[in-house]
Design a protein around this motif. Structure first.
Motif, PDB file in Angstrom:
ATOM      1  N   GLY A 100       4.180  -2.768   4.635  1.00 52.08           N
ATOM      2  CA  GLY A 100       2.946  -2.096   4.220  1.00 52.08           C
ATOM      3  C   GLY A 100       3.123  -0.588   4.136  1.00 52.08           C
ATOM      4  O   GLY A 100       2.654   0.054   3.186  1.00 52.08           O
ATOM      5  N   ILE A 101       3.817  -0.003   5.114  1.00 47.25           N
ATOM      6  CA  ILE A 101       4.086   1.430   5.100  1.00 47.25           C
ATOM      7  C   ILE A 101       4.965   1.778   3.901  1.00 47.25           C
ATOM      8  O   ILE A 101       4.718   2.759   3.194  1.00 47.25           O
ATOM      9  CB  ILE A 101       4.738   1.870   6.421  1.00 47.25           C
ATOM     10  CG1 ILE A 101       3.735   1.727   7.570  1.00 47.25           C
ATOM     11  CG2 ILE A 101       5.248   3.312   6.324  1.00 47.25           C
ATOM     12  CD1 ILE A 101       4.354   1.863   8.953  1.00 47.25           C
ATOM     13  N   ALA A 102       5.989   0.966   3.658  1.00 44.51           N
ATOM     14  CA  ALA A 102       6.884   1.210   2.524  1.00 44.51           C
ATOM     15  C   ALA A 102       6.118   1.119   1.203  1.00 44.51           C
ATOM     16  O   ALA A 102       6.346   1.915   0.287  1.00 44.51           O
ATOM     17  CB  ALA A 102       8.039   0.213   2.543  1.00 44.51           C
ATOM     18  N   HIS A 103       5.196   0.156   1.110  1.00 42.96           N
ATOM     19  CA  HIS A 103       4.401   0.004  -0.105  1.00 42.96           C
ATOM     20  C   HIS A 103       3.563   1.261  -0.348  1.00 42.96           C
ATOM     21  O   HIS A 103       3.463   1.754  -1.475  1.00 42.96           O
ATOM     22  CB  HIS A 103       3.506  -1.235   0.005  1.00 42.96           C
ATOM     23  CG  HIS A 103       2.767  -1.550  -1.243  1.00 42.96           C
ATOM     24  ND1 HIS A 103       3.379  -2.092  -2.351  1.00 42.96           N
ATOM     25  CD2 HIS A 103       1.465  -1.391  -1.569  1.00 42.96           C
ATOM     26  CE1 HIS A 103       2.481  -2.259  -3.304  1.00 42.96           C
ATOM     27  NE2 HIS A 103       1.310  -1.838  -2.849  1.00 42.96           N
ATOM     28  N   LEU A 104       2.976   1.790   0.707  1.00 44.80           N
ATOM     29  CA  LEU A 104       2.180   3.004   0.609  1.00 44.80           C
ATOM     30  C   LEU A 104       3.055   4.181   0.169  1.00 44.80           C
ATOM     31  O   LEU A 104       2.681   4.967  -0.687  1.00 44.80           O
ATOM     32  CB  LEU A 104       1.527   3.299   1.957  1.00 44.80           C
ATOM     33  CG  LEU A 104       0.599   4.495   2.060  1.00 44.80           C
ATOM     34  CD1 LEU A 104      -0.615   4.296   1.175  1.00 44.80           C
ATOM     35  CD2 LEU A 104       0.174   4.705   3.494  1.00 44.80           C
ATOM     36  N   GLU A 105       4.259   4.288   0.749  1.00 48.82           N
ATOM     37  CA  GLU A 105       5.157   5.402   0.431  1.00 48.82           C
ATOM     38  C   GLU A 105       5.754   5.295  -0.978  1.00 48.82           C
ATOM     39  O   GLU A 105       6.246   6.289  -1.503  1.00 48.82           O
ATOM     40  CB  GLU A 105       6.283   5.470   1.458  1.00 48.82           C
ATOM     41  CG  GLU A 105       5.789   5.916   2.822  1.00 48.82           C
ATOM     42  CD  GLU A 105       6.861   5.838   3.900  1.00 48.82           C
ATOM     43  OE1 GLU A 105       7.921   5.225   3.667  1.00 48.82           O
ATOM     44  OE2 GLU A 105       6.623   6.387   4.984  1.00 48.82           O
ATOM     45  N   ASN A 106       5.732   4.117  -1.569  1.00 47.93           N
ATOM     46  CA  ASN A 106       6.298   3.943  -2.906  1.00 47.93           C
ATOM     47  C   ASN A 106       5.386   4.436  -4.021  1.00 47.93           C
ATOM     48  O   ASN A 106       5.810   4.494  -5.172  1.00 47.93           O
ATOM     49  CB  ASN A 106       6.657   2.477  -3.157  1.00 47.93           C
ATOM     50  CG  ASN A 106       7.966   2.110  -2.518  1.00 47.93           C
ATOM     51  OD1 ASN A 106       8.808   2.949  -2.263  1.00 47.93           O
ATOM     52  ND2 ASN A 106       8.126   0.833  -2.233  1.00 47.93           N
ATOM     53  N   TRP A 107       4.145   4.748  -3.720  1.00 50.12           N
ATOM     54  CA  TRP A 107       3.253   5.256  -4.752  1.00 50.12           C
ATOM     55  C   TRP A 107       3.817   6.577  -5.261  1.00 50.12           C
ATOM     56  O   TRP A 107       4.179   7.462  -4.486  1.00 50.12           O
ATOM     57  CB  TRP A 107       1.843   5.449  -4.207  1.00 50.12           C
ATOM     58  CG  TRP A 107       1.089   4.166  -4.067  1.00 50.12           C
ATOM     59  CD1 TRP A 107       1.376   3.151  -3.214  1.00 50.12           C
ATOM     60  CD2 TRP A 107      -0.056   3.771  -4.798  1.00 50.12           C
ATOM     61  NE1 TRP A 107       0.473   2.142  -3.365  1.00 50.12           N
ATOM     62  CE2 TRP A 107      -0.420   2.492  -4.332  1.00 50.12           C
ATOM     63  CE3 TRP A 107      -0.813   4.359  -5.788  1.00 50.12           C
ATOM     64  CZ2 TRP A 107      -1.508   1.802  -4.836  1.00 50.12           C
ATOM     65  CZ3 TRP A 107      -1.907   3.683  -6.283  1.00 50.12           C
ATOM     66  CH2 TRP A 107      -2.231   2.412  -5.809  1.00 50.12           C
ATOM     67  N   ARG A 108       3.880   6.711  -6.549  1.00 46.24           N
ATOM     68  CA  ARG A 108       4.504   7.891  -7.164  1.00 46.24           C
ATOM     69  C   ARG A 108       3.868   9.200  -6.686  1.00 46.24           C
ATOM     70  O   ARG A 108       4.552  10.203  -6.497  1.00 46.24           O
ATOM     71  CB  ARG A 108       4.417   7.795  -8.679  1.00 46.24           C
ATOM     72  CG  ARG A 108       5.147   8.909  -9.389  1.00 46.24           C
ATOM     73  CD  ARG A 108       5.177   8.647 -10.864  1.00 46.24           C
ATOM     74  NE  ARG A 108       5.858   7.398 -11.121  1.00 46.24           N
ATOM     75  CZ  ARG A 108       7.021   7.294 -11.720  1.00 46.24           C
ATOM     76  NH1 ARG A 108       7.632   8.374 -12.137  1.00 46.24           N
ATOM     77  NH2 ARG A 108       7.573   6.124 -11.920  1.00 46.24           N
TER      78      ARG A 108
END
Length: 145
Positions: A100-108
């Motif tokens: 979930g944290i990685a998904h959040l950080e992947n936002w451009r």
């Protein structure tokens, strides 16, 4: 932080604003009043990393961190095996939080932020809101009618 409650698992629970200086995770949580809210609020299980060590006792067991190493020098033979098993069990449960944290950080907008720092908190809150909406909408479509 990850959240586990009856009927719901792995939802974004909280996303704080960015701070101008470096600050330990646990200190930031205390300054924001999260510890008090968790202790007094409904029971939810928070799977945290080692940066939140000690909050479990302050929140009535709501914050679960990896096991603390009790023997630093000359541990008994049995201890290493037990500690490793507990650490892996926590890690296996927490992997969804890390995703979930990685998904959040992947936002451009977060990955390639070149703007002013004063706007970063607003961007983080907007992305977290969008992610939460996306998670809620996805879960709602999976539910039988």
């Amino acid at each position: 932080m990850g959240r586990t409650a009856p009927g719901e698992t792995g939802r974004l629970l909280f996303c704080s604003s960015a701070q101008p200086a470096s600050c330990a995770d646990i200190t930031h949580a205390r300054q924001l009043g999260l510890v008090k809210q968790l202790a007094e609020g409904p029971f939810v299980e928070i799977l945290a990393d080692a940066g939140y060590q000690g909050l479990g006792a302050q929140t009535g067991g709501r914050v679960i961190t990896p096991p603390h190493r009790k023997f630093k020098k000359n541990p008994p033979d049995w201890y290493e095996e037990v500690h490793e098993r507990q650490r892996k069990a926590h890690s296996s449960r927490r992997i969804r939080v890390e995703h979930g944290i990685a998904h959040l950080e992947n936002w451009r907008a977060l990955a390639r932020h070149h703007g002013r720092r004063k706007h970063m908190s607003d961007i983080i809150q907007a992305v977290a809101g969008l992610l939460l909406h996306q998670q809620t909408a996805t879960r709602g479509s999976d539910q039988p009618q």
